[in-house]
Design a protein around this motif. Structure first.
Motif, PDB file in Angstrom:
ATOM      1  N   LEU A 136      17.333  11.090   0.670  1.00 15.40           N
ATOM      2  CA  LEU A 136      16.277  10.072   1.391  1.00 15.40           C
ATOM      3  C   LEU A 136      15.998  10.837   2.480  1.00 15.40           C
ATOM      4  N   ASN A 137      15.790  12.067   2.739  1.00 16.84           N
ATOM      5  CA  ASN A 137      14.921  12.708   3.768  1.00 16.84           C
ATOM      6  C   ASN A 137      13.439  12.156   2.992  1.00 16.84           C
ATOM      7  N   SER A 138      13.551  13.133   1.549  1.00 11.65           N
ATOM      8  CA  SER A 138      12.206  13.434   0.828  1.00 11.65           C
ATOM      9  C   SER A 138      11.345  12.153   0.205  1.00 11.65           C
ATOM     10  N   VAL A 139      12.356  10.764   0.327  1.00 18.20           N
ATOM     11  CA  VAL A 139      11.494   9.881  -0.145  1.00 18.20           C
ATOM     12  C   VAL A 139      10.822   9.546   1.780  1.00 18.20           C
ATOM     13  N   TRP A 140      11.810   9.119   2.721  1.00 20.91           N
ATOM     14  CA  TRP A 140      11.169   8.628   4.228  1.00 20.91           C
ATOM     15  C   TRP A 140      10.293  10.287   4.399  1.00 20.91           C
ATOM     16  N   GLU A 141      10.444  11.180   3.987  1.00 20.18           N
ATOM     17  CA  GLU A 141       8.683  12.248   5.069  1.00 20.18           C
ATOM     18  C   GLU A 141       7.182  10.569   3.714  1.00 20.18           C
ATOM     19  N   ALA A 142       7.509  11.205   2.570  1.00 24.42           N
ATOM     20  CA  ALA A 142       7.169  10.299   1.809  1.00 24.42           C
ATOM     21  C   ALA A 142       6.122   9.000   1.951  1.00 24.42           C
ATOM     22  N   VAL A 143       6.935   8.540   2.865  1.00 25.62           N
ATOM     23  CA  VAL A 143       6.776   7.112   3.204  1.00 25.62           C
ATOM     24  C   VAL A 143       5.471   7.217   5.012  1.00 25.62           C
ATOM     25  N   VAL A 144       6.680   8.010   5.760  1.00 23.32           N
ATOM     26  CA  VAL A 144       5.471   9.043   6.831  1.00 23.32           C
ATOM     27  C   VAL A 144       4.266   8.699   5.916  1.00 23.32           C
ATOM     28  N   ALA A 145       4.297  10.523   5.041  1.00 24.57           N
ATOM     29  CA  ALA A 145       2.744  10.370   5.198  1.00 24.57           C
ATOM     30  C   ALA A 145       1.666   9.941   4.560  1.00 24.57           C
ATOM     31  N   ALA A 146       2.707   8.337   3.988  1.00 24.94           N
ATOM     32  CA  ALA A 146       1.693   7.195   3.151  1.00 24.94           C
ATOM     33  C   ALA A 146       1.263   6.788   4.071  1.00 24.94           C
ATOM     34  N   ALA A 147       1.866   6.241   4.836  1.00 27.09           N
ATOM     35  CA  ALA A 147       1.603   5.863   6.758  1.00 27.09           C
ATOM     36  C   ALA A 147       0.738   6.617   7.203  1.00 27.09           C
ATOM     37  N   ARG A 148       0.822   7.408   7.753  1.00 29.94           N
ATOM     38  CA  ARG A 148      -0.176   8.311   8.226  1.00 29.94           C
ATOM     39  C   ARG A 148      -1.977   8.204   7.435  1.00 29.94           C
ATOM     40  N   ASN A 149      -1.756   8.087   6.308  1.00 30.81           N
ATOM     41  CA  ASN A 149      -3.481   7.881   5.905  1.00 30.81           C
ATOM     42  C   ASN A 149      -4.235   6.129   5.302  1.00 30.81           C
ATOM     43  N   CYS A 156       2.518   1.696  -3.242  1.00 30.03           N
ATOM     44  CA  CYS A 156       1.698   2.569  -4.480  1.00 30.03           C
ATOM     45  C   CYS A 156       1.098   3.484  -4.375  1.00 30.03           C
ATOM     46  N   GLU A 157       1.504   3.776  -2.951  1.00 30.47           N
ATOM     47  CA  GLU A 157       1.594   5.974  -2.636  1.00 30.47           C
ATOM     48  C   GLU A 157       2.740   6.449  -3.105  1.00 30.47           C
ATOM     49  N   ILE A 158       4.130   6.162  -2.557  1.00 28.17           N
ATOM     50  CA  ILE A 158       4.798   6.600  -2.625  1.00 28.17           C
ATOM     51  C   ILE A 158       5.681   6.767  -4.268  1.00 28.17           C
ATOM     52  N   TYR A 159       5.533   5.928  -4.645  1.00 33.53           N
ATOM     53  CA  TYR A 159       6.123   5.693  -5.906  1.00 33.53           C
ATOM     54  C   TYR A 159       5.090   5.663  -7.841  1.00 33.53           C
ATOM     55  N   LYS A 160       3.957   5.807  -6.900  1.00 32.25           N
ATOM     56  CA  LYS A 160       2.852   5.839  -8.363  1.00 32.25           C
ATOM     57  C   LYS A 160       3.145   7.220  -9.457  1.00 32.25           C
ATOM     58  N   GLU A 161       2.764   6.914 -10.701  1.00 32.56           N
ATOM     59  CA  GLU A 161       3.066   7.598 -11.814  1.00 32.56           C
ATOM     60  C   GLU A 161       4.075   7.647 -12.039  1.00 32.56           C
ATOM     61  N   GLY A 162       5.523   6.438 -11.461  1.00 31.80           N
ATOM     62  CA  GLY A 162       6.872   6.775 -11.604  1.00 31.80           C
ATOM     63  C   GLY A 162       7.471   7.467 -11.027  1.00 31.80           C
ATOM     64  N   LYS A 163       6.510   8.042 -10.156  1.00 34.52           N
ATOM     65  CA  LYS A 163       7.165   9.131  -9.198  1.00 34.52           C
ATOM     66  C   LYS A 163       8.959   9.000  -8.429  1.00 34.52           C
ATOM     67  N   GLN A 164      10.284   9.980  -8.824  1.00 35.79           N
ATOM     68  CA  GLN A 164      11.436   9.486  -7.665  1.00 35.79           C
ATOM     69  C   GLN A 164      11.375  10.647  -6.745  1.00 35.79           C
ATOM     70  N   TYR A 165      12.256  10.111  -6.099  1.00 32.91           N
ATOM     71  CA  TYR A 165      12.859  11.704  -5.225  1.00 32.91           C
ATOM     72  C   TYR A 165      14.279  11.676  -5.165  1.00 32.91           C
ATOM     73  N   THR A 166      14.364  13.378  -4.839  1.00 34.39           N
ATOM     74  CA  THR A 166      16.386  13.693  -4.842  1.00 34.39           C
ATOM     75  C   THR A 166      16.578  12.939  -4.098  1.00 34.39           C
ATOM     76  N   ILE A 176       1.020  -0.837  -0.248  1.00 31.23           N
ATOM     77  CA  ILE A 176      -0.222  -0.326  -0.370  1.00 31.23           C
ATOM     78  C   ILE A 176       0.968   1.522   0.160  1.00 31.23           C
ATOM     79  N   ILE A 177       2.142   1.575   0.676  1.00 34.73           N
ATOM     80  CA  ILE A 177       2.871   1.755   1.115  1.00 34.73           C
ATOM     81  C   ILE A 177       3.672   2.447  -0.376  1.00 34.73           C
TER      82      ILE A 177
END
Length: 338
Positions: free
Chosen positions: A295-308, A283-293, A280-281
């Motif tokens: 490590l902090n930004s991908v961690w923040e995305a994980v936290v946000a997805a987990a909260r949802n 699919c949310e953080i990598y939807k539409e082929g999203k990439q990150y610049t 679930i997480i």
């Protein structure tokens, strides 16, 4: 006459325990004061696994909408069918119809196959299922780690590509990149974590135990009541840092030993409900082929997805264990659908 209520999660757990005690379906119906046919239906459905959805008749969309979908599929490579149709402001179209329409103009990659199970694996999975048939899974804490990278899992991202188009080349880095290791747990309807493993730390027995001490035990476990700690069962897979003598002895000193530390069969991620949470997480953080610049930004995305992820979703995952045990026994230790 009003429609009767479905079986609750508690009633389903009781049915599994009564079956383990060799009770007949008729006796179980009397004990639970439920209709005999309801009990039989639950047992049959659990053994047969999830039934395939009957595909609905293909819905109609206009020629203008069809052209919009084709343009959107060309502009949004690797997007899901839902994302493509939403970008065209086309709603109310079931998934089967969306995919049928897209098959005329695009293609999608197939999922990777799981490694085959040998005879020993299957026997151990069956023994595990029999051992825990009577377990109250609302008391089990399911744990696992997940690594997330800046670019998404290799070969994982997939989506619709217009015919005649080439799949886009994802961003690749000559140096740097890497990923973040995340640990979390789920119990009943509650999410524990997620907690981030310090960058550059390789999880061996010592670092794994130190990580649990600084995160799980200090930030969550110590706040629980004595009765909760007495009944909780800790689950972890057979990773070397988990199953080593050092880690086992350390957990025993924390009170997690014998029946409070669940044994785990080999090659069995399909039996761990937290794997569904990772899906679930991701699919949310990598939807539409999203990439990150970073490590902090991908961690923040994980936290946000987990909260949802709400408690109902987590409870659905943990309450699926009774059905998983019945399925692995019905399939004689083979893989089950997750």
């Amino acid at each position: 006459m009003g429609q009767k209520k479905d079986l609750t999660g508690s009633e389903k757990s009781k049915i599994v325990r009564y079956l383990a005690e060799a009770c007949s379906s008729l006796k179980i119906a009397k004990l639970l004061k439920r209709d005999h046919r309801t009990i039989k239906r639950f047992i049959q459905n659990s053994q047969q696994g999830r039934k395939k959805r009957v595909e609905k008749p293909r819905g109609k969309i206009t020629a203008h909408e069809l052209r919009k979908v084709k343009r959107a599929a060309a502009k949004m490579p690797l997007a899901t069918s839902l994302a493509i149709f939403q970008s065209c402001n086309i709603t109310g179209v079931p998934k089967s119809t969306r995919c049928a329409i897209l098959r005329d103009m695009a293609k999608v990659r197939k999922a990777e196959r799981r490694p085959p199970l040998n005879k020993t694996h299957k026997l151990k999975r069956q023994d595990w299922a029999k051992k825990y048939l009577k377990t109250d899974f609302s008391k089990v804490l399911w744990t696992d780690e997940m690594r997330v990278s800046l670019d998404g899992p290799d070969g994982w991202a997939r989506g619709w590509i217009g015919k005649g188009q080439r799949a886009p080349v994802p961003l690749r880095r000559q140096q740097g990149g890497g990923g973040v290791l995340v640990w979390a747990g789920i119990i009943k309807g509650e999410l524990v974590g997620p907690f981030r493993v310090e960058d550059g730390v390789k999880l061996n027995s010592q670092s794994y135990c130190k990580f649990l001490e600084d995160t799980f035990f200090k930030q969550w476990y110590r706040k629980k009541s004595a009765s909760f700690k007495k009944n909780m069962i800790f689950m972890q897979d057979n990773a070397p840092s988990h199953a080593s003598k050092y880690s086992t002895a350390w957990l025993a000193r924390k009170g997690l030993k014998e029946e409070k530390l669940m044994t785990w069969p080999p090659c069995s991620p399909d039996l761990n409900p937290i794997e569904n949470l990772w899906s679930i997480i991701k699919c949310e953080i990598y939807k539409e082929g999203k990439q990150y610049t970073s490590l902090n930004s991908v961690w923040e995305a994980v936290v946000a997805a987990a909260r949802n992820v709400d408690g109902k979703q987590i409870k659905t995952l943990t309450e699926s264990m009774d059905g998983r045990l019945l399925s692995v026994l019905a399939k004689k230790g083979g893989y089950i659908g997750r």
